[in-house]
Design a protein around this motif. Structure first.
Motif, PDB file in Angstrom:
ATOM      1  N   ARG A 105       0.837  -1.204   0.000  1.00  9.48           N
ATOM      2  CA  ARG A 105       0.000   0.000   0.000  1.00  9.48           C
ATOM      3  C   ARG A 105       0.869   1.250   0.000  1.00  9.48           C
ATOM      4  O   ARG A 105       0.575   2.222  -0.696  1.00  9.48           O
ATOM      5  CB  ARG A 105      -0.934  -0.021   1.215  1.00  9.48           C
TER       6      ARG A 105
ATOM      7  N   LYS B  63      -2.574   6.627   1.376  1.00 13.58           N
ATOM      8  CA  LYS B  63      -2.463   7.032   2.786  1.00 13.58           C
ATOM      9  C   LYS B  63      -1.521   8.224   2.930  1.00 13.58           C
ATOM     10  O   LYS B  63      -0.365   8.070   3.342  1.00 13.58           O
ATOM     11  CB  LYS B  63      -1.994   5.837   3.614  1.00 13.58           C
TER      12      LYS B  63
ATOM     13  N   TYR C 180      -5.584  13.598   6.158  1.00 11.19           N
ATOM     14  CA  TYR C 180      -5.827  13.736   7.594  1.00 11.19           C
ATOM     15  C   TYR C 180      -5.937  15.204   7.988  1.00 11.19           C
ATOM     16  O   TYR C 180      -6.775  15.571   8.831  1.00 11.19           O
ATOM     17  CB  TYR C 180      -4.720  13.028   8.381  1.00 11.19           C
TER      18      TYR C 180
ATOM     19  N   SER D 126      -8.535  -0.449   3.333  1.00 10.14           N
ATOM     20  CA  SER D 126      -8.160  -0.896   4.672  1.00 10.14           C
ATOM     21  C   SER D 126      -7.792  -2.379   4.662  1.00 10.14           C
ATOM     22  O   SER D 126      -8.550  -3.222   4.187  1.00 10.14           O
ATOM     23  CB  SER D 126      -9.344  -0.652   5.617  1.00 10.14           C
TER      24      SER D 126
ATOM     25  N   THR E  39      -7.556  -4.152   7.335  1.00 13.04           N
ATOM     26  CA  THR E  39      -8.512  -4.762   8.263  1.00 13.04           C
ATOM     27  C   THR E  39      -9.801  -5.131   7.514  1.00 13.04           C
ATOM     28  O   THR E  39     -10.349  -6.217   7.708  1.00 13.04           O
ATOM     29  CB  THR E  39      -8.846  -3.774   9.405  1.00 13.04           C
TER      30      THR E  39
ATOM     31  N   THR F 128      -6.821  -0.609  11.729  1.00 12.95           N
ATOM     32  CA  THR F 128      -5.831  -1.222  12.619  1.00 12.95           C
ATOM     33  C   THR F 128      -5.993  -0.811  14.085  1.00 12.95           C
ATOM     34  O   THR F 128      -5.877  -1.651  14.979  1.00 12.95           O
ATOM     35  CB  THR F 128      -4.412  -0.834  12.143  1.00 12.95           C
TER      36      THR F 128
HETATM   37  C1  LIG Z   1      -5.353   3.732   7.489  1.00 13.63           C
HETATM   38  C2  LIG Z   1      -6.771   4.035   7.155  1.00 13.63           C
HETATM   39  C3  LIG Z   1      -7.792   3.075   7.286  1.00 13.63           C
HETATM   40  C4  LIG Z   1      -7.588   1.725   7.917  1.00 13.63           C
HETATM   41  O1  LIG Z   1      -6.700   0.909   7.227  1.00 13.63           O
HETATM   42  P1  LIG Z   1      -6.109  -0.380   7.954  1.00 13.63           P
HETATM   43  O2  LIG Z   1      -5.156  -0.943   6.967  1.00 13.63           O
HETATM   44  O3  LIG Z   1      -7.236  -1.292   8.204  1.00 13.63           O
HETATM   45  O4  LIG Z   1      -5.482   0.080   9.210  1.00 13.63           O
HETATM   46  C5  LIG Z   1      -9.068   3.424   6.882  1.00 13.63           C
HETATM   47  N1  LIG Z   1      -9.346   4.644   6.381  1.00 13.63           N
HETATM   48  C6  LIG Z   1      -8.392   5.593   6.255  1.00 13.63           C
HETATM   49  C7  LIG Z   1      -8.752   6.915   5.709  1.00 13.63           C
HETATM   50  C8  LIG Z   1      -7.079   5.315   6.630  1.00 13.63           C
HETATM   51  O5  LIG Z   1      -6.149   6.257   6.496  1.00 13.63           O
END
Ligand SMILES: *Cc1c(COP(=O)(O)O)cnc(C)c1O
Length: 345
Positions: free
Chosen positions: A82, A184, A189, A251, A253, A290
């Motif tokens: 990722r 990401k 954020y 995600s 997860t 996560t």
């Molecule tokens: C990191 C993140 C997630 C969760 O991803 P995981 O791999 O399950 O930890 C979901 N949404 C956003 C916007 C994220 O930045």
């Protein structure tokens, strides 16, 4: 080696300085030898693209202490892939999977005294990040990159067991269609801080909102993300449905739950549209990522309507099973699908 003297069961999610972090530098087309360091500060050029143009990204994953004392990483290659996808979108140097996983293993091994005992609920949260650095002023890709991984001990997200949270939709978008929602990057954020604050401010004495629900940026009719977590719903006829959109962050997860729902719980799984005005189809709902693994969604406020799923106080049976199965795999109590667990040795 002796475990640090921390109140493992009551740890929150805040920065705690551990002993070592991993750092690698990219220059002239290649990564250097990389090393562990005790220094938790960075010294970077004032013109670094990470500071001005948001050329930076990160990952988040955890290390888990098993019953036999050994340590599990959960699907770190998926985080590596990722981050490579994010790097391509931002025209950054990619961190090879091997370097990424090695960094995670070395950091956990060097800081293993910070990983609490099995059964305490504590884990070691790993934060890999990649930033554009080096002398620059114009809008272009950086001449150099830093890849680093540090870790912090964190507590179980839900101290007294799984508990539902409620959320409220926002008119703001966290990402644009064809933008950077699917990768990401820190900018997503930054854009979410205000909607998050507004969401929590709209709560009342009897109903708090944990975060904002983002709808699809094109039509504002479909659920995309629950704060910084993906959404899933369990329909009244026991299907696992999760939204599909290029502006949702994929995600790990969520994909793990999709697999578990299908292969272990025998459910039909669907990645498709989840319209905000069709929540009646669901018996249960959750947010996944996560940090909390699953946050049961008690209810969603959308305009004047507050929709309750299973309950505002109780957790539904399918959500409980999904949570137990996935956390069981992570802590080594339940057999993992092939390749999901990487041992730190
Ligand atoms: C990191 C993140 C997630 C969760 O991803 P995981 O791999 O399950 O930890 C979901 N949404 C956003 C916007 C994220 O930045």
């Amino acid at each position: 080696m002796a475990l640090k003297d921390l109140d493992w069961a009551n740890l929150g999610f805040s920065y705690i300085k551990t002993d070592y972090r991993f750092i690698a530098h990219w220059k002239d087309g290649k990564w250097d030898d990389a090393q562990l360091t005790t220094d938790n500060t960075l010294h970077i050029h004032e013109g670094s693209t990470a500071l001005h143009y948001g050329q930076q990204c990160f990952e988040g994953l955890k290390a888990y202490r098993c019953k036999d004392g050994s340590i599990n990483l959960f699907r770190p290659e998926e985080n590596a892939k990722r981050m490579q996808g994010t790097a391509r979108r931002l025209l950054m140097a990619e961190v090879p999977t091997e370097l990424f996983v090695r960094a995670c293993k070395e950091v956990v091994k060097a800081n293993q005294d910070w990983l609490g005992p099995y059964g305490s609920g504590a884990t070691l949260y790993l934060r890999p990040f990649l930033i554009g650095v080096g002398e620059n002023i114009g809008v272009k890709a950086a001449p150099e990159y830093i890849f680093s991984v540090f870790c912090c001990p964190v507590g179980a997200y839900f101290k007294g067991g799984l508990a539902p949270s409620s959320f409220i939709t926002t008119d703001y978008d966290r990402a644009a269609p064809m933008g950077t929602g699917g990768v990401k990057v820190g900018g997503n954020y930054a854009a979410s801080l205000l909607p998050h604050e507004l969401a929590t401010e709209q709560g009342t004495a009897t109903r708090k909102f944990a975060d904002a629900i983002y709808l699809d940026p094109k039509t504002h009719t479909k659920i995309e993300e629950v704060g910084a977590a993906n959404f899933f719903g369990i329909t009244k006829d026991n299907k696992f449905i999760t939204p599909a959109s290029d502006s949702i962050l994929p995600s790990i997860t969520k994909y793990s739950l999709l697999h578990i729902a299908k292969e272990r719980l025998g459910m039909e799984t669907i990645e498709g549209d989840v319209y905000i005005d069709q929540l009646d189809q669901f018996a249960e709902a959750g947010a996944c990522g996560t940090a909390a693994v699953i946050t049961p969604v008690g209810g969603i406020q959308h305009k004047d309507n507050f929709h309750v799923f299973y309950s505002e106080t109780e957790v539904g049976p399918v959500t409980k099973r999904l949570y137990a199965e996935l956390t069981g795999i992570q802590f080594g109590d339940v057999e993992a699908p092939e390749g999901w667990i990487v041992k730190v040795e």
